[in-house]
Design an enzyme around this catalytic site. Structure first.
Site, PDB file in Angstrom:
ATOM      1  N   ARG A  69     -52.432 -19.106  22.122  1.00  0.00           N
ATOM      2  CA  ARG A  69     -51.306 -18.316  22.664  1.00  0.00           C
ATOM      3  C   ARG A  69     -51.449 -18.117  24.178  1.00  0.00           C
ATOM      4  NH1 ARG A  69     -51.321 -13.163  22.268  1.00  0.00           N
ATOM      5  NH2 ARG A  69     -52.385 -13.099  20.269  1.00  0.00           N
ATOM      6  N   TYR A 123     -23.830 -20.335  27.663  1.00  0.00           N
ATOM      7  CA  TYR A 123     -24.096 -20.671  26.262  1.00  0.00           C
ATOM      8  C   TYR A 123     -23.954 -19.391  25.417  1.00  0.00           C
ATOM      9  CZ  TYR A 123     -26.943 -21.391  22.136  1.00  0.00           C
ATOM     10  OH  TYR A 123     -27.400 -21.407  20.850  1.00  0.00           O
ATOM     11  N   ASP A 192     -29.144 -22.231  34.715  1.00  0.00           N
ATOM     12  CA  ASP A 192     -29.405 -22.985  33.488  1.00  0.00           C
ATOM     13  C   ASP A 192     -29.002 -24.428  33.770  1.00  0.00           C
ATOM     14  OD1 ASP A 192     -29.230 -24.231  30.973  1.00  0.00           O
ATOM     15  OD2 ASP A 192     -28.833 -22.319  29.967  1.00  0.00           O
ATOM     16  N   LYS A 217     -32.565 -29.967  24.148  1.00  0.00           N
ATOM     17  CA  LYS A 217     -31.417 -30.836  24.392  1.00  0.00           C
ATOM     18  C   LYS A 217     -31.874 -32.134  25.057  1.00  0.00           C
ATOM     19  CE  LYS A 217     -29.427 -27.127  22.765  1.00  0.00           C
ATOM     20  NZ  LYS A 217     -28.891 -26.059  23.592  1.00  0.00           N
TER      21      LYS A 217
HETATM   22  C1  LIG Z   1     -28.882 -24.599  23.575  1.00  0.00           C
HETATM   23  C2  LIG Z   1     -28.778 -23.919  24.867  1.00  0.00           C
HETATM   24  C3  LIG Z   1     -29.586 -22.808  25.149  1.00  0.00           C
HETATM   25  C4  LIG Z   1     -30.514 -22.188  24.133  1.00  0.00           C
HETATM   26  O1  LIG Z   1     -31.580 -23.048  23.863  1.00  0.00           O
HETATM   27  P1  LIG Z   1     -32.394 -23.075  22.462  1.00  0.00           P
HETATM   28  O2  LIG Z   1     -33.427 -24.122  22.711  1.00  0.00           O
HETATM   29  O3  LIG Z   1     -31.401 -23.421  21.394  1.00  0.00           O
HETATM   30  O4  LIG Z   1     -32.957 -21.718  22.269  1.00  0.00           O
HETATM   31  C5  LIG Z   1     -29.482 -22.239  26.412  1.00  0.00           C
HETATM   32  N1  LIG Z   1     -28.638 -22.738  27.348  1.00  0.00           N
HETATM   33  C6  LIG Z   1     -27.843 -23.790  27.093  1.00  0.00           C
HETATM   34  C7  LIG Z   1     -26.919 -24.284  28.163  1.00  0.00           C
HETATM   35  C8  LIG Z   1     -27.883 -24.421  25.856  1.00  0.00           C
HETATM   36  O5  LIG Z   1     -27.075 -25.457  25.613  1.00  0.00           O
END
Ligand SMILES: *Cc1c(COP(=O)(O)O)cnc(C)c1O
Length: 396
Positions: A69, A123, A192, A217
């Site tokens: 951790r 998101y 982001d 992603k």
């Molecule tokens: C999917 C997504 C998130 C969240 O990510 P997770 O890995 O699903 O927790 C945050 N920002 C954007 C733009 C996303 O597409």
């Protein structure tokens, strides 16, 4: 503040070599996957010293790891590589994108700075985490029509963060990061960068102090790993590591291994997927069944389009394209944000964010453009045709 660390090597080279520079000297080719949860040591005095040092500074412990951790060598390779790609000093990986964002809010909140200024759309779960108050956050939504001045006006003495997405999920609306960063003053700007990836945009070079990825992603790229990461300067990275240690939202080492592997093909995937997306955008924009197409000026592999008629019919009609939430995989995915990715956002707030109930969001994969178009064309045949639409730039 200039916190970017420009690399002498190009992005394509960094993508396959960053985080692996020591491998040849170790006599290894593939990165080792270390699944240990704990690390034996007969020198508990030295372990105590490493724990004290981490508690005091949050710097990555030097010497052998102590407990999974706290740190993991495989995950650390992914972090070093992502920091190189984003041009930041450091990166800190988490179990998911949402765990990464939570850690940022906890770091700022623990300094008494619970107020966040943000721009819709974000998101769906990010919007929910900010507005739901789960972590004690209070949010002011700035109107993108007011530009950077609107951000500056919304900032208060207790503002700990300005948060934006560009291109935004799901409308692909874009913001001027350089102008935004200037209007933030001393408040850190979090961008982001999940949709653009460092292949198309490096927010740190525009003044964003924190760059967030849902690594789930494009970074992973194959739809088989959940992860999140914050690229930032070492000062913030230290605070994020301390929160990660205390709250436990760590990235699993196997996920770190897969993400490092995913990075090596990131530039080539994003470029190929973007070229196919641009071709599909041309065809959608000329199609009388489509009311509006959203595509960023930056490019990319995400496409959003509004249909005449019922968008659910398109989801029901695709066969090659996978009808599923998430994005950034090698295969093409389509979903209805109003039903899935942004369902948790109240309908009024979706509308304020420009998210039409008619909009579909498509993540274009590596398939052949003609095959994808044939599948879309069949799925769209359930819809009524209307006037020929004008292609429109993604606007807020
Ligand atoms: C999917 C997504 C998130 C969240 O990510 P997770 O890995 O699903 O927790 C945050 N920002 C954007 C733009 C996303 O597409």
């Amino acid at each position: 503040m200039e916190t970017t660390h420009r690399s002498p090597r190009s992005l394509a080279t960094e993508a396959v070599h960053a985080g692996r520079d020591d491998l040849a000297a170790l006599g290894l080719h593939a990165a080792p996957l270390d699944l240990s949860t704990t690390y034996p040591s007969h020198d508990s005095r030295a372990e105590a010293a490493r724990l004290d040092e981490f508690a005091a500074t949050g710097a990555l412990p030097q010497g052998p790891p102590v407990y999974a951790r706290l740190d993991n060598p495989t995950v650390a390779r992914f972090e070093r590589a992502l920091a190189r790609l984003e041009g930041t000093e450091s990166a800190v990986a988490f179990a998911s994108g949402m765990a990464a964002l939570s850690a940022v809010l906890l770091v700022r909140g623990s300094a008494g700075l619970r107020h966040v200024v943000a721009v819709r759309p974000l998101y769906g779960c990010s919007d929910h985490l900010l507005s739901g108050g789960l972590l004690g956050t209070e949010v002011t939504w700035a109107d993108p029509a007011d530009g950077p001045a609107g951000i500056a006006r919304a900032i208060r003495p207790d503002t700990g963060l300005v948060m934006v997405e560009t291109p935004a999920n799901p409308t692909l609306a874009e913001l001027d990061l350089t102008a935004l960063a200037q209007s933030c003053g001393s408040v850190p700007l979090l961008a982001d960068n999940t949709f653009a990836t460092p292949v198309l945009q490096r927010p740190a070079a525009h003044g964003a102090r924190l760059v967030l990825h849902s690594a789930t992603k494009y970074l992973g790229g194959h739809g088989d790993v959940l992860g999140g990461v914050i690229a930032c300067d070492e000062e913030l990275a230290r605070q994020l590591r301390q929160v990660r240690f205390a709250t436990g939202g760590v990235l699993h080492p196997l996920a770190g291994y897969l993400l490092l592997r995913g990075l090596s093909t990131l530039p080539i995937r994003v470029r190929a997927q973007s070229a196919t997306a641009a071709e599909l955008v041309r065809r959608l924009a000329a199609d009388p069944r489509i009311a509006r197409v959203h595509y960023p000026s930056l490019g990319g592999a995400m496409v959003a389009f509004e249909v005449h008629g019922d968008p659910h019919e398109v989801i029901a009609g695709v066969r090659l394209i996978t009808p599923a939430v998430s994005l950034g995989s090698v295969d093409t995915l389509i979903q209805h944000p109003g039903s899935i990715s942004h369902r948790i956002v109240a309908e009024d707030d979706r509308r304020t964010g420009g998210i039409s109930e008619k909009v579909l969001r498509m993540s274009v994969g590596l398939e052949d453009a003609d095959d994808l178009w044939a599948d879309l064309d069949t799925a769209l045949s359930a819809l009524p045709s209307q006037r020929r639409p004008e292609p429109q730039p993604a606007g807020r």
